[in-house]
Design an enzyme around this catalytic site. Structure first.
Site, PDB file in Angstrom:
ATOM      1  N   ILE A 144      36.905  48.568  44.859  1.00 43.28           N
ATOM      2  CA  ILE A 144      38.057  48.237  45.685  1.00 43.28           C
ATOM      3  C   ILE A 144      38.058  46.734  45.950  1.00 43.28           C
ATOM      4  O   ILE A 144      37.126  46.024  45.562  1.00 43.28           O
ATOM      5  CB  ILE A 144      38.054  48.998  47.034  1.00 43.28           C
ATOM      6  N   HIS A 171      42.905  38.153  37.858  1.00 40.69           N
ATOM      7  CA  HIS A 171      42.326  38.562  36.577  1.00 40.69           C
ATOM      8  C   HIS A 171      42.588  37.539  35.472  1.00 40.69           C
ATOM      9  O   HIS A 171      42.514  36.334  35.677  1.00 40.69           O
ATOM     10  CB  HIS A 171      42.835  39.946  36.168  1.00 40.69           C
TER      11      HIS A 171
END
Length: 279
Positions: free
Chosen positions: A54, A155
């Site tokens: 998470i 990312h």
């Protein structure tokens, strides 16, 4: 044992060995691949697998049921989220120009969003306009196509945003590091408190070390789930997000998490909680 982590290269690299039965004594894993926005909600509602990846930003909602593990996650330096815009939409030399603009974010319970809110509180005193939550892979096309004024990306987007014709307004990781001297806490691994967290941490750490010792072993698995990334981009992603903090949070790692969530609680962005629960 049921586990959920993202299909991103750093997660598949880290968990390849355990997932493929290469860690002696570790139980067989049943893997669900899910973006972090999904697992954040599962954890907050006490749903989903026993072990999950998470966002650190979601920890205040889940620490009563889940324990933060000291390995397997993503912290680092030079790897923070970026605020992107398209030429002319927002003045990249003037962050205050975000005032009143529409900004896309990947999750309202992400480290990226917390960093953005903490930064914007200082740099955009008039406040941004509408916050639009969308899957992270849709954000750059939306900025490129003028559907939104700016986007908060994570990312591999830091390696590919120029191919969309976008410009960087702010590297929030660089801002955080210069402001605190600490690494950026991004993704956490949590396990239900009813489980043996020490054993799970040992198995994860063994999987990390296996990945480092046998870097080619996970390549096919990583690329299978890499969402059409080029191999060099996937490797750059791994090199950036899998580091010493992945093997062991250490004092700097825990200090970074406490600093982020402590500041966020002071700003009312997350619920207040007992920081001792982090260890």
């Amino acid at each position: 044992m049921k586990i959920a982590y993202s299909p991103c290269p750093n997660d598949t690299f880290v968990f390849h060995a355990w997932t493929h039965g290469l860690i002696p004594g570790a139980p067989e894993l049943e893997v669900t691949y899910a973006d972090i926005d999904i697992t954040n909600n599962w954890a907050a509602n006490s749903e989903g697998p026993e072990v999950m990846k998470i966002s650190y930003a979601a920890l205040p909602w889940v620490l009563s049921d889940y324990k933060l593990l000291p390995c397997g996650g993503a912290l680092g330096r030079g790897c923070g989220p970026l605020v992107l815009t398209k030429g002319g939409a927002v003045d990249t030399n003037n962050p205050a120009a975000l005032a009143g603009k529409r900004v896309a974010v990947p999750s309202e319970r992400s480290t990226a969003y917390l960093l953005f809110r903490l930064w914007a509180a200082r740099q955009v005193p008039e406040g941004v306009g509408e916050i639009v939550v969308m899957p992270f892979h849709e954000i750059m096309p939306a900025v490129r196509d003028g559907k939104i004024d700016a986007g908060l990306v994570i990312h591999e987007a830091r390696f590919t945003y120029r191919s969309y014709g976008l410009s960087m307004l702010m590297d929030l990781g660089s801002w955080w590091e210069s402001d605190t001297g600490l690494p950026i806490p991004l993704g956490a691994i949590i396990a239900r408190r009813s489980l043996d967290a020490g054993a799970i941490a040992d198995w994860i750490r063994a999987s990390v070390y296996y990945a480092w010792t046998h870097p080619d072993a996970s390549q096919a698995y990583v690329m299978q789930h890499a969402q059409e990334l080029a191999p060099d981009v996937a490797q750059a992603h791994i090199d950036l997000y899998v580091n010493a903090f992945t093997a062991n949070l250490g004092d700097d790692g825990y200090a970074a998490v406490a600093a982020l969530l402590g500041r966020a609680a002071e700003e009312g962005l997350v619920p207040g909680f007992d920081l001792s629960l982090l260890r």
